[in-house]
Design an enzyme around this catalytic site. Structure first.
Site, PDB file in Angstrom:
ATOM      1  N   GLY A   1       0.758  -1.240   0.011  1.00  0.00           N
ATOM      2  CA  GLY A   1       0.019   0.127  -0.126  1.00  0.00           C
ATOM      3  C   GLY A   1       0.781   1.289  -0.003  1.00  0.00           C
ATOM      4  N   HIS A   2       2.236   1.356  -0.029  1.00  0.00           N
ATOM      5  CA  HIS A   2       3.143   2.518   0.355  1.00  0.00           C
ATOM      6  C   HIS A   2       4.183   2.493  -0.870  1.00  0.00           C
ATOM      7  CE1 HIS A   2       5.495   5.557   1.905  1.00  0.00           C
ATOM      8  NE2 HIS A   2       4.559   5.820   2.575  1.00  0.00           N
ATOM      9  N   PHE A   3       4.075   2.417  -2.051  1.00  0.00           N
ATOM     10  CA  PHE A   3       2.914   2.658  -2.734  1.00  0.00           C
ATOM     11  C   PHE A   3       2.746   1.818  -4.038  1.00  0.00           C
ATOM     12  CE2 PHE A   3       4.463   6.724  -1.166  1.00  0.00           C
ATOM     13  CZ  PHE A   3       3.197   7.003  -0.491  1.00  0.00           C
TER      14      PHE A   3
END
Length: 149
Positions: free
Chosen positions: A49-51
């Protein structure tokens, strides 16, 4: 001078996957300095999720890895008869110089600035190869483990 492998690191730190962020300790001079390694792989769970499509290690996790390396210095400085608990109590002057991405090998160099029990103030720097990627002053509280009653 000392070297710590994963088994000894896990015997000292309470952290476990996915939050154990130290792979090896290359140097350790009790009460003075420690050098630790974190190999950053594409399989790290935070990269999902990052990124997506452009993975960057969160700065707060770089600081956490730095604090874990500093915690190992405190554990080893106090000796085997002690069962300390180390709490991160402060981060000052944090600067992020370059994104950390999969494939980087972070080398943390931590030097003790001041010790006034129970507090330790340490200056930390993180490098990828020879390039400085992060620096900060971290403060930790080192206390003896208390029995739960």
């Amino acid at each position: 001078m000392s070297v710590m492998e994963q088994a000894e690191i896990q015997a000292l730190l309470p952290h476990r996957y996915p939050f154990l962020l130290v792979d090896r300790v290359l140097e350790l001079d009790p009460d003075r300095r420690v050098v630790g390694i974190k190999n950053v792989t594409v399989n790290e769970p935070f990269f999902q999720g990052h990124f997506p499509g452009r993975p960057v290690m969160p700065g707060v996790l770089i600081l956490e890895a730095m604090a874990q390396v500093g915690g190992l210095l405190a554990f080893k400085s106090l000796g085997p008869a002690s069962r300390p608990v180390v709490y991160l109590t402060g981060v000052d002057g944090a600067k992020f110089r370059k994104p950390v991405v999969p494939g980087d090998r972070l080398r943390f160099e931590i030097d003790v600035v001041k010790k006034r029990p129970p507090f330790w103030k340490m200056q930390g720097k993180a490098f990828d190869e020879a390039e400085l990627v992060c620096e900060a002053e971290v403060t930790a509280m080192v206390t003896e483990e208390k029995e739960m009653t």
